[in-house]
Design an enzyme around this catalytic site. Structure first.
Site, PDB file in Angstrom:
ATOM      1  N   ILE A 110      -5.285   4.607 -17.360  1.00 12.14           N
ATOM      2  CA  ILE A 110      -4.598   3.359 -17.871  1.00 12.14           C
ATOM      3  C   ILE A 110      -3.006   3.698 -18.076  1.00 12.14           C
ATOM      4  O   ILE A 110      -2.732   5.154 -19.280  1.00 12.14           O
ATOM      5  CB  ILE A 110      -5.548   3.337 -19.487  1.00 12.14           C
ATOM      6  N   ARG A 115      -3.278  -9.398 -19.672  1.00 17.50           N
ATOM      7  CA  ARG A 115      -3.416  -9.991 -18.625  1.00 17.50           C
ATOM      8  C   ARG A 115      -4.059 -11.152 -17.922  1.00 17.50           C
ATOM      9  O   ARG A 115      -4.780 -10.996 -18.777  1.00 17.50           O
ATOM     10  CB  ARG A 115      -3.012  -8.814 -16.946  1.00 17.50           C
ATOM     11  N   TYR A 152      13.259  -7.651 -10.930  1.00 16.94           N
ATOM     12  CA  TYR A 152      12.403  -9.215 -10.051  1.00 16.94           C
ATOM     13  C   TYR A 152      12.067 -10.101 -11.001  1.00 16.94           C
ATOM     14  O   TYR A 152      12.484 -11.087  -9.972  1.00 16.94           O
ATOM     15  CB  TYR A 152      10.819  -8.055 -10.172  1.00 16.94           C
ATOM     16  N   GLY A 198      -1.692  -1.650   6.943  1.00 20.72           N
ATOM     17  CA  GLY A 198      -2.871  -2.037   7.524  1.00 20.72           C
ATOM     18  C   GLY A 198      -3.479  -2.735   6.721  1.00 20.72           C
ATOM     19  O   GLY A 198      -4.364  -3.578   7.418  1.00 20.72           O
TER      20      GLY A 198
END
Length: 328
Positions: A210, A218, A154, A40
């Site tokens: 959390i 971050r 990754y 979407g």
């Protein structure tokens, strides 16, 4: 100019394609509409880019295809002046479950792009890399000399891709730039990101959840800053052959981030905690001095400013975006 954006229906790629289309360039997007997150959003990105191009003398073409298709990739690369290679299998946790898929897309797909570019008249390949290449910090903030010891498949795949880009620049003379993004966020971002989940829960009277104790930090980078540095690379060769961080210089712990969102929307809610997720980095923080020195890169928003802008966008687009967040 003729610009190819691989992965150009995704979050970062879609914003880049829109910006280039608004500037009147001829933009081609290659994306396989992988349902890693609901298409979407990708459909919205395509529509927005089509509308942007229609208002200018430029053009926009969407190609439903895969960077692992070497013939298709070679054909599209050969017709472009500059390549923005954003196509990737994202997701640290997804890569833990299935390490072969990110290797196939992020490494083999990148090699297809690079091979096609060196056999054409490509002026530059700009590669999306990631702060995930760093792994566990030996010191913070990360500069580009920090050891790269990724802790997820990754991260390994993104490191391999940027190193191939560097080698193709050094060995074959192909101008390449690899940008190590630090947690990019903003309008139309992936619905499974922490910020979008925090906002959704607070708007629905539910406490932010959390993962872990919230002490992890971050470096969140606003999408407009990422678009700006990529736009500069369309004409600026000062960073050719380089790998550099693109971050905000200002990091925040996840608990404080949840509190910022909660205090903005539903200050009466208490935070909730659950088990930490496997392979998530404990801390990220970018040293952007190299990007500043070479390109004059300066982030324009701190996390609190960016979160407020995202909340405004979320509320304006809640009807179509929130269902994607709720199911992610």
């Amino acid at each position: 100019m003729k610009i190819l954006v691989t992965g150009g229906a995704g979050f970062i790629g879609g914003n880049l394609a829109e910006a280039f289309a608004r500037e009147g360039h001829d933009v081609t997007v290659l994306d396989n509409l992988d349902p890693y997150y609901d298409t979407g959003i990708k459909e919205q990105n395509i529509e927005i880019c089509e509308d942007a191009a229609a208002a200018t003398d430029g053009s926009y073409e969407f190609v439903d295809g895969d960077v692992r298709d070497d013939d298709l990739t070679a054909d599209l690369v050969g017709n472009a002046d500059v390549i923005y290679h954003q196509a990737a299998q994202a997701g640290v946790r997804t890569s833990v479950d299935n390490p072969r898929k990110p290797n196939s897309i992020n490494v083999d797909g990148t090699l297809n792009v690079l091979d096609a570019a060196r056999d054409s008249e490509t002026e530059r390949v700009v590669l999306a890399s990631s702060s995930s290449v760093y792994g566990k910090p030996e010191y913070l903030p990360y500069d580009e000399e920090h050891p790269t010891t990724p802790v997820s498949p990754y991260g390994v795949s993104k490191l391999a891709g940027e190193q191939y880009a560097r080698v193709y620049s050094e060995v074959y003379g192909l101008p390449t730039v690899s940008l190590r993004y630090f947690t990019v966020y903003g309008p139309r971002m992936r619905p499974n990101m922490a910020i979008s989940n925090f906002v959704s829960r607070c708007l629905n009277g539910e406490p932010p959840v959390i993962y872990g104790d919230g002490a992890q930090t971050r470096d969140f980078t606003y999408i407009d800053d990422v678009v700006d540095v990529n736009e500069q690379l369309l004409h600026d060769d000062a960073a050719d052959g380089e790998i550099m961080n693109v971050g905000s210089t200002d990091n925040i712990d996840i608990q404080t981030l949840a509190e910022v969102v909660r205090d903005e929307l539903a200050p009466e809610l208490e935070l909730e905690y659950t088990e930490a997720r496997e392979a998530d980095a404990e801390h990220t923080h970018a040293d952007i001095s190299k990007a500043n020195a070479l390109l004059g890169y300066e982030p324009t928003r701190d996390i609190r400013e960016g979160v407020r802008e995202f909340i405004d966008w979320y509320e304006a687009n809640r009807e179509w975006y929130e269902p994607l967040v709720r199911q992610s």
